[in-house]
Design an enzyme around this catalytic site. Sequence first.
Site, PDB file in Angstrom:
ATOM      1  N   HIS A 165       0.871  -1.181   0.000  1.00 19.53           N
ATOM      2  CA  HIS A 165       0.000   0.000   0.000  1.00 19.53           C
ATOM      3  C   HIS A 165       0.901   1.221   0.000  1.00 19.53           C
ATOM      4  O   HIS A 165       2.121   1.100  -0.076  1.00 19.53           O
ATOM      5  CB  HIS A 165      -0.958  -0.028   1.195  1.00 19.53           C
ATOM      6  CG  HIS A 165      -0.259  -0.120   2.517  1.00 19.53           C
ATOM      7  ND1 HIS A 165       0.189   0.991   3.192  1.00 19.53           N
ATOM      8  CD2 HIS A 165       0.102  -1.186   3.262  1.00 19.53           C
ATOM      9  CE1 HIS A 165       0.788   0.612   4.303  1.00 19.53           C
ATOM     10  NE2 HIS A 165       0.744  -0.709   4.375  1.00 19.53           N
ATOM     11  N   GLY A 166       0.338   2.396   0.112  1.00 19.20           N
ATOM     12  CA  GLY A 166       1.089   3.637  -0.021  1.00 19.20           C
ATOM     13  C   GLY A 166       2.321   3.739   0.854  1.00 19.20           C
ATOM     14  O   GLY A 166       3.396   4.106   0.384  1.00 19.20           O
TER      15      GLY A 166
END
Length: 163
Positions: free
Chosen positions: A14-15
Amino acid sequence: MDIRLLRIDDRLIHGQVATTWARATGISRIIVVSDQVASNPLQKLLLKQAAPPEIKAHVISVKKLIEIKDHPLMKDVKVLLLFTNPTDVMTIYKQGVAFDTVNIGGMKFTEGKQMVTHFVSVDQQDIEAFQYLDEQGIELEIRKVPSDRKQMVMDVLKKGNFL
């Protein structure tokens, strides 16, 4: 294999992982290690697409990681290993994958788990795996991003009377 970060984060790629941790560790490859995810073609495809373009992403089983840990092609590869739980981390340690630190980034609350921080929840199996790793001298630190202050998971478990 040059393990730059071994992280438990059930959100996987994810980010925060794809940007902050990848930059901070200088990795060239993200390897998601999960039997469940490795058996799901759609989830594998989506995770590979979530990695930054300059970083190769793979999704493999626990057994596959143990098989490739000493492969000559992996010798100097700078990797970030991502796991969903500490039991799989304990398994690879027992099978000879060498590391000295585990970063815990997120373990979501589900039925049967108890919250120990606002983003880490554990059950008895998780606690037992953390205890084993701690007994081996492995540093077990909770941090979402590199700039966060480290919290030691065993201190958090003791303070919350989970041990």
